[in-house]
Motif scaffolding. Sequence first.
Motif, PDB file in Angstrom:
ATOM      1  N   GLU A  87       9.682   2.019 -20.987  1.00 15.39           N
ATOM      2  CA  GLU A  87      10.981   2.621 -21.049  1.00 15.39           C
ATOM      3  C   GLU A  87      11.716   2.213 -22.351  1.00 15.39           C
ATOM      4  OE1 GLU A  87      14.558   2.487 -17.865  1.00 15.39           O
ATOM      5  OE2 GLU A  87      13.337   0.862 -18.015  1.00 15.39           O
ATOM      6  N   GLU A  88      11.631   0.938 -22.847  1.00 18.37           N
ATOM      7  CA  GLU A  88      12.440   0.777 -23.965  1.00 18.37           C
ATOM      8  C   GLU A  88      12.041   1.812 -25.212  1.00 18.37           C
ATOM      9  OE1 GLU A  88      12.668  -2.784 -27.491  1.00 18.37           O
ATOM     10  OE2 GLU A  88      11.654  -3.003 -25.786  1.00 18.37           O
ATOM     11  N   HIS A  89      10.731   2.191 -25.324  1.00 21.08           N
ATOM     12  CA  HIS A  89      10.339   3.211 -26.376  1.00 21.08           C
ATOM     13  C   HIS A  89      10.286   4.369 -26.163  1.00 21.08           C
ATOM     14  CE1 HIS A  89       8.734  -0.939 -27.821  1.00 21.08           C
ATOM     15  NE2 HIS A  89       8.873  -0.547 -28.729  1.00 21.08           N
ATOM     16  N   THR A  90      10.640   4.854 -24.843  1.00 22.72           N
ATOM     17  CA  THR A  90      10.433   6.282 -24.460  1.00 22.72           C
ATOM     18  C   THR A  90      11.945   6.775 -23.768  1.00 22.72           C
ATOM     19  OG1 THR A  90       9.295   5.939 -22.303  1.00 22.72           O
ATOM     20  CG2 THR A  90       7.897   6.017 -24.217  1.00 22.72           C
ATOM     21  N   GLY A  91      12.312   5.792 -23.099  1.00 24.45           N
ATOM     22  CA  GLY A  91      13.439   6.408 -22.016  1.00 24.45           C
ATOM     23  C   GLY A  91      13.178   6.949 -20.815  1.00 24.45           C
ATOM     24  N   VAL A  92      11.977   6.420 -20.427  1.00 24.48           N
ATOM     25  CA  VAL A  92      11.241   7.087 -19.332  1.00 24.48           C
ATOM     26  C   VAL A  92      10.911   5.821 -18.480  1.00 24.48           C
ATOM     27  CG1 VAL A  92       9.690   8.370 -18.023  1.00 24.48           C
ATOM     28  CG2 VAL A  92      10.686   9.293 -20.006  1.00 24.48           C
ATOM     29  N   ARG A  93      11.447   5.555 -17.444  1.00 28.33           N
ATOM     30  CA  ARG A  93      10.817   4.312 -16.518  1.00 28.33           C
ATOM     31  C   ARG A  93       9.532   5.007 -15.629  1.00 28.33           C
ATOM     32  NH1 ARG A  93      12.153  -0.499 -15.676  1.00 28.33           N
ATOM     33  NH2 ARG A  93      11.749  -1.512 -13.658  1.00 28.33           N
ATOM     34  N   ALA A  94       8.735   4.257 -15.796  1.00 28.70           N
ATOM     35  CA  ALA A  94       7.448   4.546 -15.355  1.00 28.70           C
ATOM     36  C   ALA A  94       7.519   4.069 -13.745  1.00 28.70           C
ATOM     37  CB  ALA A  94       6.233   3.785 -15.580  1.00 28.70           C
ATOM     38  N   ALA A  95       6.979   5.047 -12.802  1.00 25.50           N
ATOM     39  CA  ALA A  95       6.922   4.753 -11.155  1.00 25.50           C
ATOM     40  C   ALA A  95       5.659   4.079 -10.771  1.00 25.50           C
ATOM     41  CB  ALA A  95       6.892   6.065 -10.607  1.00 25.50           C
ATOM     42  N   PHE A  96       6.019   3.100 -10.133  1.00 23.88           N
ATOM     43  CA  PHE A  96       5.246   2.273  -9.535  1.00 23.88           C
ATOM     44  C   PHE A  96       4.146   3.226  -8.605  1.00 23.88           C
ATOM     45  CE2 PHE A  96       3.674  -0.620  -5.804  1.00 23.88           C
ATOM     46  CZ  PHE A  96       2.613  -1.506  -6.822  1.00 23.88           C
ATOM     47  N   GLY A  97       2.754   2.787  -8.915  1.00 24.40           N
ATOM     48  CA  GLY A  97       1.869   3.675  -8.441  1.00 24.40           C
ATOM     49  C   GLY A  97       1.147   3.067  -7.260  1.00 24.40           C
ATOM     50  N   GLY A  98       0.805   1.621  -7.278  1.00 23.47           N
ATOM     51  CA  GLY A  98       0.342   1.011  -6.034  1.00 23.47           C
ATOM     52  C   GLY A  98      -0.720   0.112  -6.539  1.00 23.47           C
ATOM     53  N   VAL A  99      -1.376  -0.618  -5.494  1.00 24.93           N
ATOM     54  CA  VAL A  99      -2.461  -1.580  -6.069  1.00 24.93           C
ATOM     55  C   VAL A  99      -3.918  -1.034  -5.993  1.00 24.93           C
ATOM     56  CG1 VAL A  99      -0.852  -3.494  -5.369  1.00 24.93           C
ATOM     57  CG2 VAL A  99      -2.632  -2.520  -3.836  1.00 24.93           C
ATOM     58  N   HIS A 100      -4.903  -1.665  -6.422  1.00 27.51           N
ATOM     59  CA  HIS A 100      -6.281  -1.394  -6.528  1.00 27.51           C
ATOM     60  C   HIS A 100      -7.085  -2.380  -5.619  1.00 27.51           C
ATOM     61  CE1 HIS A 100      -5.065   0.441 -10.390  1.00 27.51           C
ATOM     62  NE2 HIS A 100      -5.379   1.581  -9.772  1.00 27.51           N
ATOM     63  N   PRO A 101      -7.121  -2.257  -4.443  1.00 25.04           N
ATOM     64  CA  PRO A 101      -7.823  -3.363  -3.368  1.00 25.04           C
ATOM     65  C   PRO A 101      -9.176  -3.636  -4.109  1.00 25.04           C
ATOM     66  CG  PRO A 101      -6.804  -1.369  -2.205  1.00 25.04           C
ATOM     67  CD  PRO A 101      -6.955  -0.753  -3.566  1.00 25.04           C
ATOM     68  N   GLY A 102      -9.428  -4.940  -3.918  1.00 24.42           N
ATOM     69  CA  GLY A 102     -10.441  -5.640  -4.504  1.00 24.42           C
ATOM     70  C   GLY A 102     -10.672  -5.740  -5.789  1.00 24.42           C
ATOM     71  N   ARG A 103      -9.915  -5.176  -6.528  1.00 25.89           N
ATOM     72  CA  ARG A 103     -10.051  -4.907  -8.129  1.00 25.89           C
ATOM     73  C   ARG A 103      -9.152  -5.967  -8.738  1.00 25.89           C
ATOM     74  NH1 ARG A 103     -11.862   1.285  -9.399  1.00 25.89           N
ATOM     75  NH2 ARG A 103     -13.378   1.211  -7.806  1.00 25.89           N
ATOM     76  N   GLN A 120      -2.742  -3.658 -10.328  1.00 22.65           N
ATOM     77  CA  GLN A 120      -1.577  -2.612  -9.839  1.00 22.65           C
ATOM     78  C   GLN A 120      -1.213  -1.752 -10.928  1.00 22.65           C
ATOM     79  OE1 GLN A 120       1.813  -4.788  -8.830  1.00 22.65           O
ATOM     80  NE2 GLN A 120       1.656  -6.422 -10.162  1.00 22.65           N
ATOM     81  N   ASN A 121      -0.664  -0.552 -10.815  1.00 19.79           N
ATOM     82  CA  ASN A 121      -0.346  -0.053 -11.947  1.00 19.79           C
ATOM     83  C   ASN A 121       1.184   0.816 -11.668  1.00 19.79           C
ATOM     84  OD1 ASN A 121      -0.619   2.403 -10.260  1.00 19.79           O
ATOM     85  ND2 ASN A 121      -2.343   2.954 -11.066  1.00 19.79           N
ATOM     86  N   ALA A 122       1.613   1.496 -12.834  1.00 13.68           N
ATOM     87  CA  ALA A 122       2.500   2.214 -12.967  1.00 13.68           C
ATOM     88  C   ALA A 122       2.199   3.430 -13.794  1.00 13.68           C
ATOM     89  CB  ALA A 122       3.921   1.701 -13.204  1.00 13.68           C
ATOM     90  N   LEU A 123       2.929   4.803 -13.468  1.00 14.00           N
ATOM     91  CA  LEU A 123       2.531   5.736 -14.242  1.00 14.00           C
ATOM     92  C   LEU A 123       3.689   6.531 -14.810  1.00 14.00           C
ATOM     93  CD1 LEU A 123       0.286   6.833 -11.494  1.00 14.00           C
ATOM     94  CD2 LEU A 123      -0.536   5.864 -13.513  1.00 14.00           C
ATOM     95  N   ILE A 124       3.227   7.325 -15.685  1.00 12.91           N
ATOM     96  CA  ILE A 124       4.382   8.311 -16.461  1.00 12.91           C
ATOM     97  C   ILE A 124       3.515   9.453 -16.780  1.00 12.91           C
ATOM     98  CG2 ILE A 124       6.070   6.771 -17.394  1.00 12.91           C
ATOM     99  CD1 ILE A 124       5.150   7.510 -20.141  1.00 12.91           C
ATOM    100  N   SER A 125       3.818  10.813 -16.338  1.00 14.29           N
ATOM    101  CA  SER A 125       3.155  11.906 -17.026  1.00 14.29           C
ATOM    102  C   SER A 125       3.257  12.173 -18.333  1.00 14.29           C
ATOM    103  CB  SER A 125       3.644  13.181 -16.097  1.00 14.29           C
ATOM    104  OG  SER A 125       3.114  14.371 -16.453  1.00 14.29           O
ATOM    105  N   LEU A 126       2.351  12.898 -19.163  1.00 16.18           N
ATOM    106  CA  LEU A 126       2.415  13.098 -20.418  1.00 16.18           C
ATOM    107  C   LEU A 126       2.061  14.584 -20.510  1.00 16.18           C
ATOM    108  CD1 LEU A 126       0.056  10.291 -22.068  1.00 16.18           C
ATOM    109  CD2 LEU A 126       2.568  10.549 -21.690  1.00 16.18           C
ATOM    110  N   CYS A 127       2.976  15.467 -19.286  1.00 13.63           N
ATOM    111  CA  CYS A 127       2.819  16.994 -19.263  1.00 13.63           C
ATOM    112  C   CYS A 127       4.115  17.439 -19.397  1.00 13.63           C
ATOM    113  CB  CYS A 127       1.783  17.368 -18.172  1.00 13.63           C
ATOM    114  SG  CYS A 127       0.316  16.814 -18.280  1.00 13.63           S
ATOM    115  N   GLU A 128       4.560  18.284 -20.391  1.00 13.33           N
ATOM    116  CA  GLU A 128       5.682  18.861 -20.042  1.00 13.33           C
ATOM    117  C   GLU A 128       5.740  20.157 -19.395  1.00 13.33           C
ATOM    118  OE1 GLU A 128       8.248  16.772 -23.709  1.00 13.33           O
ATOM    119  OE2 GLU A 128       7.061  18.510 -24.274  1.00 13.33           O
ATOM    120  N   SER A 129       6.569  20.823 -19.166  1.00 20.86           N
ATOM    121  CA  SER A 129       6.374  22.095 -18.538  1.00 20.86           C
ATOM    122  C   SER A 129       6.654  23.176 -19.721  1.00 20.86           C
ATOM    123  CB  SER A 129       7.741  22.536 -17.475  1.00 20.86           C
ATOM    124  OG  SER A 129       7.633  21.299 -16.396  1.00 20.86           O
ATOM    125  N   ASN A 130       5.484  23.085 -20.357  1.00 19.98           N
ATOM    126  CA  ASN A 130       5.354  23.812 -21.491  1.00 19.98           C
ATOM    127  C   ASN A 130       4.005  24.585 -21.739  1.00 19.98           C
ATOM    128  OD1 ASN A 130       5.155  24.819 -24.379  1.00 19.98           O
ATOM    129  ND2 ASN A 130       6.099  22.634 -25.330  1.00 19.98           N
TER     130      ASN A 130
END
Length: 207
Positions: A15-31, A34-44
Amino acid sequence: MLGCSDLERGIAFVEEHTGVRAAFGGVHPGRGTQNALISLCESNPQELHPGCYLEIIAPDPKQSGAEQYSVITKLKEPRLIGWAAHRDDLDQFAERLRQAGIEFEGPQPGSRQRPDGKILHWKALRLKDDHRGLLPFFIQWSIDTAHPSVDAPLGCHLQSFEVLTRDPNALAKITDQLDLGVDISRFAEPQIRAVIVCGGKELKLTS
């Protein structure tokens, strides 16, 4: 995949370097992760890398250990720890690798539950020799699963992604065999690099 030892710290870093706050994605059971995600696709319509997203991955303190990506527990700063390539024909691809004598593990099923309760399903194939992280693992999302780039926070796009190695020609022969259209450059030490652009901000990441 941006590895970090603490998920909130990784989210704040992006977020500091992009201005976009990643959304919590969930956890990986047994692994153990956990993760958070941002899309790298613009409507372009000129988007060069459709279907791309950045996964921030960190240990899940509620699980015993991050077995698959144990390196992230030791990271002092967020850095790239690998990448994934999407395929729609993973089983057929596995057979091609088998016939070519390329060793791999999988395809193995995976899943995680999103905060909204939806379960995401996929299967993944990992090469036995990923050339010190320069080669990706391969993933196929279930047909009933929304691709993470579709509903992760928008605003960024992948400007460049490249793999660096001492012998670009040798690696290029392998990437061609794996149907990977990736830029390869010469460098003293194996490394992957990505540049993510968000408005007027630029985030440079390396492994």
